[in-house]
Design a protein around this motif. Structure first.
Motif, PDB file in Angstrom:
ATOM      1  N   TYR A   1      -2.426   6.418   3.843  1.00 47.21           N
ATOM      2  CA  TYR A   1      -1.632   5.181   3.838  1.00 47.21           C
ATOM      3  C   TYR A   1      -2.175   4.169   4.844  1.00 47.21           C
ATOM      4  O   TYR A   1      -2.415   2.996   4.510  1.00 47.21           O
ATOM      5  CB  TYR A   1      -0.172   5.512   4.149  1.00 47.21           C
TER       6      TYR A   1
ATOM      7  N   THR B   1       6.600  11.025   3.221  1.00 44.78           N
ATOM      8  CA  THR B   1       7.210   9.913   2.489  1.00 44.78           C
ATOM      9  C   THR B   1       8.220   9.186   3.359  1.00 44.78           C
ATOM     10  O   THR B   1       8.272   7.947   3.386  1.00 44.78           O
ATOM     11  CB  THR B   1       7.875  10.419   1.206  1.00 44.78           C
TER      12      THR B   1
ATOM     13  N   ARG C   1      -7.517   2.557  -3.372  1.00 45.39           N
ATOM     14  CA  ARG C   1      -6.772   3.820  -3.328  1.00 45.39           C
ATOM     15  C   ARG C   1      -7.533   4.919  -4.062  1.00 45.39           C
ATOM     16  O   ARG C   1      -7.583   6.069  -3.597  1.00 45.39           O
ATOM     17  CB  ARG C   1      -5.388   3.646  -3.941  1.00 45.39           C
TER      18      ARG C   1
ATOM     19  N   ILE D   1       6.366   7.111   6.005  1.00 46.63           N
ATOM     20  CA  ILE D   1       5.760   5.910   5.417  1.00 46.63           C
ATOM     21  C   ILE D   1       6.833   4.883   5.072  1.00 46.63           C
ATOM     22  O   ILE D   1       6.639   3.678   5.231  1.00 46.63           O
ATOM     23  CB  ILE D   1       4.925   6.289   4.182  1.00 46.63           C
TER      24      ILE D   1
ATOM     25  N   CYS E   1       0.826  -1.214   0.000  1.00 48.13           N
ATOM     26  CA  CYS E   1       0.000   0.000   0.000  1.00 48.13           C
ATOM     27  C   CYS E   1       0.859   1.262   0.000  1.00 48.13           C
ATOM     28  O   CYS E   1       0.334   2.371   0.186  1.00 48.13           O
ATOM     29  CB  CYS E   1      -0.926   0.010   1.214  1.00 48.13           C
ATOM     30  N   HIS E   2       2.122   1.107  -0.227  1.00 42.95           N
ATOM     31  CA  HIS E   2       3.064   2.233  -0.171  1.00 42.95           C
ATOM     32  C   HIS E   2       2.653   3.372  -1.100  1.00 42.95           C
ATOM     33  O   HIS E   2       2.284   3.159  -2.257  1.00 42.95           O
ATOM     34  CB  HIS E   2       4.458   1.736  -0.569  1.00 42.95           C
ATOM     35  N   ILE E   3       2.693   4.591  -0.586  1.00 37.25           N
ATOM     36  CA  ILE E   3       2.484   5.793  -1.386  1.00 37.25           C
ATOM     37  C   ILE E   3       3.591   6.778  -1.041  1.00 37.25           C
ATOM     38  O   ILE E   3       4.144   6.755   0.059  1.00 37.25           O
ATOM     39  CB  ILE E   3       1.099   6.437  -1.111  1.00 37.25           C
ATOM     40  N   GLU E   4       3.927   7.629  -1.982  1.00 41.46           N
ATOM     41  CA  GLU E   4       4.976   8.622  -1.759  1.00 41.46           C
ATOM     42  C   GLU E   4       4.710   9.852  -2.602  1.00 41.46           C
ATOM     43  O   GLU E   4       3.944   9.807  -3.567  1.00 41.46           O
ATOM     44  CB  GLU E   4       6.356   8.044  -2.089  1.00 41.46           C
TER      45      GLU E   4
ATOM     46  N   SER F   1      -4.297   0.660   4.080  1.00 42.00           N
ATOM     47  CA  SER F   1      -3.841  -0.641   4.584  1.00 42.00           C
ATOM     48  C   SER F   1      -4.934  -1.322   5.388  1.00 42.00           C
ATOM     49  O   SER F   1      -5.182  -2.535   5.243  1.00 42.00           O
ATOM     50  CB  SER F   1      -2.587  -0.460   5.446  1.00 42.00           C
TER      51      SER F   1
ATOM     52  N   HIS G   1       7.426   0.871   5.020  1.00 34.40           N
ATOM     53  CA  HIS G   1       7.573   0.226   3.719  1.00 34.40           C
ATOM     54  C   HIS G   1       8.900  -0.515   3.582  1.00 34.40           C
ATOM     55  O   HIS G   1       8.935  -1.660   3.114  1.00 34.40           O
ATOM     56  CB  HIS G   1       7.445   1.285   2.611  1.00 34.40           C
TER      57      HIS G   1
END
Length: 373
Positions: free
Chosen positions: A340, A55, A321, A58, A44-47, A344, A62
């Motif tokens: 995030y 970032t 998402r 998270i 589910c990583h976002i940046e 998840s 991650h």
């Protein structure tokens, strides 16, 4: 009191191993669902380049806290494969037969479902990438690897099957097939040196990425195999579960996770990831063992849904998402972090609910997709 190796008392040994295996089984059951949640959080990583603080935070999960999850599953698999301590022809064939319905069949089914799903929701984007001129390439794309580009991140596989988290099952199948090689290399006194060399290479980032033979699979399946071959319980090997031991390991692990996202060079950051994975494996096992000793239990529905969540979650992350991004706008650090964790949590909850519903409506399908778990 530990059993002396020179005491030829098979009854005593059987009783001792039975006790250890019972505790390990409870500890493993306790870990299964939290570990799969960690894997969901990886995917589910976002940046965002415009939100470096969010970032970085998270990335603590991650590439930091969540990274020991897959290695722990490999350790468990390696230990269970060699829990009898032998690798004769009969045992080998028996173990492979057991893994046909529990590993191979779900692996094939989930990848077929993933292909159908991606073709349906991509509106042709995925279809254009599927090689249709050669049946071998077509099957390779679905079940082996998607012919991806080499990945510069050592601790992540560059190629995956179409249902990308299932690279774990792909490599587990290969580990099971070549298990006699692990037995030959890890039995006897030389085993500890071979295992030590594998761990050093892993931390140092040495070793090629080969589909089916990813470094994380070889190293941690080997770690579990060594435990089984030598009659060592991997949970009890962590020592007596105490709050102090678990907290100390967690503190070191946290420091390594922070260094893995804020180290001065890429080389140092990646080495901290490798060390953090080793420390995280120990810390998580300590906490799980400690909680098990205090009769903590994960609800049966969550534990039984673990494999289903594993197979399904990657297929629904994209749609979820898109939905959540309209509710939680990730234009601030707080919003991005909230998105995030919400993503998840909701993806995991959706997968568990889907498993519960499918198990009630059509138990045979649920059983096939989870390998009878």
């Amino acid at each position: 009191m530990p059993i002396r190796q020179d005491v030829p008392d098979p009854v005593l040994l059987m009783l001792r191993m039975s006790k250890l295996n019972a505790h390990s089984s409870q500890t493993i059951d306790f870990m299964r669902f939290p570990l799969i949640v960690g894997i969901v959080m990886i995917h589910c990583h976002i940046e965002s380049d415009s939100l470096p603080a969010a970032t970085c935070f998270i990335n603590l999960f991650h590439i930091g806290f969540c990274r020991p999850c897959v290695p722990l599953f490999f350790i468990i698999s390696g230990f269970l494969f060699f829990r009898n301590g032998t690798s004769d022809r009969t045992t080998y064939i028996s173990q492979l037969r057991k893994r046909v319905p529990t590993v191979l069949v779900p692996y094939l089914l989930w990848n077929i479902l993933a292909l159908i799903w991606y073709v349906m929701v991509s509106r042709g984007a995925i279809v254009a990438k599927i090689p249709t001129d050669n049946i071998f390439k077509f099957l390779q794309y679905i079940f082996w690897d998607q012919l991806g580009e080499p990945c510069s991140f050592y601790y992540e596989p560059p190629t995956t099957p179409v249902d990308y988290p299932l690279w774990y099952l792909r490599d587990l199948i290969v580990m099971s097939i070549i298990s006699p090689l692990f037995y030959v290399l890890l039995k006897g006194r030389k085993g500890i040196w071979v295992l030590g060399a594998l761990l050093v290479c892993f931390v140092a980032g040495l070793g090629p990425h080969i589909s089916g033979l990813e470094p994380v699979a070889v190293v941690f399946f080997g770690f579990g195999a060594y435990s089984g071959i030598h009659g060592l319980d991997p949970v009890e090997a962590c020592g007596r579960p105490t709050v102090f031991r678990a907290t100390a390991a967690t503190a070191i692990w946290t420091a390594l996770c922070v260094a893995s996202v804020s180290g001065p060079t890429a080389f140092i950051r990646e080495r901290c990831i490798g060390l953090g994975i080793l420390c995280g494996v120990y810390a998580l096992t300590c906490w799980a063992s400690y909680m098990t000793d205090r009769r903590a239990r994960i609800p049966a529905l969550l534990t039984s849904s673990t494999f289903f969540v594993f197979g399904l979650h990657s297929l629904v992350i994209g749609p979820w998402r898109s939905i959540l991004s309209k509710v939680i706008i990730p234009d601030t650090s707080v919003g991005m972090i909230l998105l995030y964790f919400s993503l998840s949590a909701t993806v995991t909850a959706f997968c568990v609910a889907s498993y519960w519903l499918l198990r009630r409506i059509c138990p045979p399908i649920a059983k096939a997709l989870t390998g009878g778990r």
